[in-house]
Structure formats: C-alpha cells, structure tokens
Write an enzyme that holds these catalytic residues in place. Structure first.
Site, PDB file in Angstrom:
ATOM      1  N   ASP A  97      -6.656   0.772   0.828  1.00 23.88           N
ATOM      2  CA  ASP A  97      -6.785   0.843   2.283  1.00 23.88           C
ATOM      3  C   ASP A  97      -8.170   0.317   2.657  1.00 23.88           C
ATOM      4  O   ASP A  97      -8.885  -0.219   1.809  1.00 23.88           O
ATOM      5  CB  ASP A  97      -6.556   2.272   2.784  1.00 23.88           C
ATOM      6  CG  ASP A  97      -7.652   3.242   2.363  1.00 23.88           C
ATOM      7  OD1 ASP A  97      -8.546   2.875   1.557  1.00 23.88           O
ATOM      8  OD2 ASP A  97      -7.635   4.381   2.847  1.00 23.88           O
ATOM      9  N   LYS A 126       0.834  -1.205   0.000  1.00 24.32           N
ATOM     10  CA  LYS A 126       0.000   0.000   0.000  1.00 24.32           C
ATOM     11  C   LYS A 126       0.868   1.255   0.000  1.00 24.32           C
ATOM     12  O   LYS A 126       0.651   2.166  -0.804  1.00 24.32           O
ATOM     13  CB  LYS A 126      -0.952  -0.004   1.199  1.00 24.32           C
ATOM     14  CG  LYS A 126      -1.865   1.215   1.239  1.00 24.32           C
ATOM     15  CD  LYS A 126      -2.849   1.144   2.383  1.00 24.32           C
ATOM     16  CE  LYS A 126      -2.167   1.444   3.688  1.00 24.32           C
ATOM     17  NZ  LYS A 126      -3.068   1.563   4.828  1.00 24.32           N
TER      18      LYS A 126
END
Length: 149
Positions: A75, A57
C-alpha cells in the site's frame, strides 16, 4: 451479502470512502463466489484477482491473512517505507513487492507487510516522519532525517 443486497449494504458501509463502488463490488464478488467457487474464497492469486473489485494488493492481503501465504500487500505506507529506507526500492507497487520478496528473510516473511504498514503509519509518516523514534534510523537511506521536537 447477496441476500442483504446492494442498497442495504450501502447503509451499513456508508461512512467509508467509495462506499457505492465497494457495495457494488462486494455483491458482485459474493455472487461470483457462489457461482464459480462453491461459496468459498479461493486461495490463489489469479482466482482472487478475477473477482470483482479485487486487485493484486487485496489478493495478497487475503492470501496472507486467510491462508498464511508469505505475500507482501504493498500500500502507500509500504511503498514509502520501502523506498525511503532503501529496504525495497521500486517505481511501482509491484516493483516494491518483488524487492521485498527478495529482501525479506525467514521467519519474517509472513508478517513483514503488517509491520511495515504500521511503521509507515505511525513512525515513518509521509509528511513528518518521526526519525528520532525509528529503531532503524541508523540503517535508513532517508537523508532529510527529522530532528526530535
């Protein structure tokens, strides 16, 4: 950051969650950038993920915002929005990322993850989604649409 040191960094970031671990990783990451990347942030995912404290991420965020890459940093908000709406279903963040990569057309690819995060944070909320405010509610696969208050 290396010159600042871990303890001084902690004092600056102590109000954020997991600040002890983050400070340790920032210092280790900074040392790795100096030692292995001539003090420059690398622009590829593998090199970024090899740095302390950097996962997929974070690597996607850096690649997108710093280098303009068309990446999707998944997320909790994007994971929820992708699955709820049916835009990008997946059992894992990587699954949702791959589905978004497949489903997102030009010219939206560069900024799509930012828009989806904001949509998930302010409209398609986890506990009380505001479906009456949603501009895509007619296309959304989320069945228990919440009524207007």
């Amino acid at each position: 950051m290396v010159a600042l040191g871990e303890e001084a960094l902690k004092r600056h970031i102590r109000t954020i969650g997991l600040f002890n671990t983050k400070a340790k990783n920032v210092i280790a990451l900074s040392e790795a950038l100096i030692a292995h990347h001539d003090s420059a942030v690398p622009d590829d995912r593998d090199a970024l993920e090899a740095l302390p404290g950097v996962g997929r991420k974070t690597a996607n965020v850096v690649m997108n915002t710093a280098f303009g890459a068309e990446t999707f940093a998944v997320d909790t908000h994007i994971f929820r929005v992708g699955n709820r709406t049916g835009l990008a279903r997946g059992k894992t963040p990587l699954g949702v990322e791959k589905a978004l990569d497949k489903a997102t057309p030009q010219p939206f690819r560069r900024h799509a993850h930012h828009w989806l995060i904001l949509h998930g944070r302010y409209v398609c909320k986890a506990r009380r989604p505001e479906c009456w405010r949603c501009i895509v509610s007619d296309l959304c696969a989320f069945k228990p649409k919440t009524p207007m208050p």
